[in-house]
Design an enzyme around this catalytic site. Structure first.
Site, mmCIF file in Angstrom:
data_model
loop_
_atom_site.group_PDB
_atom_site.id
_atom_site.type_symbol
_atom_site.label_atom_id
_atom_site.label_comp_id
_atom_site.label_asym_id
_atom_site.label_seq_id
_atom_site.Cartn_x
_atom_site.Cartn_y
_atom_site.Cartn_z
ATOM 1 N N VAL A 176 7.055 0.677 -3.118
ATOM 2 C CA VAL A 176 6.795 -0.047 -1.871
ATOM 3 C C VAL A 176 7.008 0.882 -0.674
ATOM 4 C CG1 VAL A 176 7.570 -1.971 -0.423
ATOM 5 C CG2 VAL A 176 7.254 -2.286 -2.896
ATOM 6 N N TYR A 177 8.121 1.614 -0.699
ATOM 7 C CA TYR A 177 8.373 2.589 0.379
ATOM 8 C C TYR A 177 7.240 3.620 0.415
ATOM 9 C CZ TYR A 177 10.648 6.403 2.978
ATOM 10 O OH TYR A 177 10.936 7.409 3.881
ATOM 11 N N SER A 178 6.884 4.174 -0.759
ATOM 12 C CA SER A 178 5.828 5.199 -0.802
ATOM 13 C C SER A 178 4.516 4.639 -0.271
ATOM 14 C CB SER A 178 5.606 5.696 -2.235
ATOM 15 O OG SER A 178 6.773 6.281 -2.757
ATOM 16 N N SER A 217 4.056 2.257 1.859
ATOM 17 C CA SER A 217 4.108 2.084 3.317
ATOM 18 C C SER A 217 3.885 3.428 4.013
ATOM 19 C CB SER A 217 5.443 1.456 3.750
ATOM 20 O OG SER A 217 6.512 2.381 3.621
ATOM 21 N N LYS A 218 4.410 4.494 3.426
ATOM 22 C CA LYS A 218 4.265 5.818 4.038
ATOM 23 C C LYS A 218 2.852 6.375 3.812
ATOM 24 C CE LYS A 218 8.398 6.329 5.894
ATOM 25 N NZ LYS A 218 8.592 6.515 7.346
#
Ligand SMILES: NC(=O)c1ccc[n+]([C@@H]2O[C@H](COP(=O)([O-])OP(=O)(O)OC[C@H]3O[C@@H](n4cnc5c(N)ncnc54)[C@H](OP(=O)(O)O)[C@@H]3O)[C@@H](O)[C@H]2O)c1
Length: 242
Positions: free
Chosen positions: A155-157, A159-160
């Site tokens: 999820v973090y990846s 978003s980035k």
């Protein structure tokens, strides 16, 4: 009289944003600082006051939640009203979470709201000011996970990756207005976020916050026609593990 330049820094209460803010004040910028914690912003303002630099060095403090679009537009309008310019926008605030398909929808929304939508709100508010002045440098703090996803950080990846895509598009869109847009994509940087993400490295084994400050200083020193789309900063400790 040379007018003092203005920098808007999000995520200024700690970590990379705080170090960049303190560096920019030494470089003669006037600062608009954004984060939720008023107490932390006030502590930076006290630190700046103690430096006793230029008379106009007291920063504007904006303790807001950047996921609220109205608040973002309100504070950018306030900066425009008070100083009438934004030379540098450091679009830095962000949040991390572990997990991929196990992440709840609420958490997914929090990460995308912070890492993508908030940056988008700021860009919509800041770019018209930069277009009008005919110049500006935007630096979006992305992450090396936008260049290759980290397992179990889906999820973090994601978003980035999305934030990088946005950055890349506006890099090309805004060149004709004299606005430069750069993505900085670092690996592990020695901050609370790295601790939260359980970095296996000691402080001195990671990228230092000053490396991000120095990258911004380098970008600002480029001649007018030089344009840098992205800066990827690896961490040698991690490369040695491969
Ligand atoms: N550290 C690393 O290893 C690393 C590596 C690559 C990329 N990055 C990226 O670098 C950027 C800065 O990270 P950091 O390591 O300095 O993290 P940090 O120490 O956790 O700082 C995050 C900053 O963002 C602000 N923030 C978060 N959510 C916010 C919200 N909803 N509204 C307003 N402000 C908010 C925080 O302030 P408040 O809590 O006071 O609101 C804080 O100032 C992030 O985009 C991160 O993804 C970090």
């Amino acid at each position: 009289m040379i007018e003092q330049k203005v920098a808007l820094v999000t995520g200024a209460s700690r970590g990379i944003g705080r170090t960049v803010a303190l560096g920019l004040i030494e470089d003669g910028f006037r600062l608009a600082l954004v984060a939720r914690s008023l107490e932390s912003l006030q502590s930076i303002a006290s630190e700046i006051a103690a430096l006793n630099l230029h008379p106009d060095s007291q920063p504007l403090l904006f303790p807001i939640d950047i996921t609220k679009r109205d608040s973002v537009h309100k504070i950018v309008a306030e900066i425009d009203k008070v100083w009438g310019r934004i030379d540098l926008f450091f679009n830095n605030a962000g949040a991390w979470t572990e997990g991929t398909l196990d992440v709840s929808i609420d958490e997914f929304d929090r990460i995308f709201s912070t890492n993508l939508k908030a940056g988008f709100y700021f860009l919509q508010a800041v770019v018209p000011i930069m277009k009008q002045q005919g110049f500006g440098q935007i630096v979006n703090l992305v992450c090396i996970t936008a260049k290759g996803a980290e397992p179990d950080w889906g999820v973090y990846s994601a978003s980035k990756y999305a934030f990088f895509g946005l950055t890349e598009a506006i890099h090309f869109d805004l060149i004709k207005y004299g606005i430069k847009v750069t993505a900085i994509c670092p690996s592990w940087v020695d901050t609370n976020m790295a601790q939260q993400a359980a970095t296996p490295y000691q402080s001195d084994e990671m990228i230092q916050k000053e490396d991000i400050l120095n990258t911004i200083r380098w970008l600002l020193k480029m001649s007018p026609k030089a344009s840098i789309k992205e800066v990827v900063i690896d961490c040698t400790s991690e490369q040695l593990q491969r």
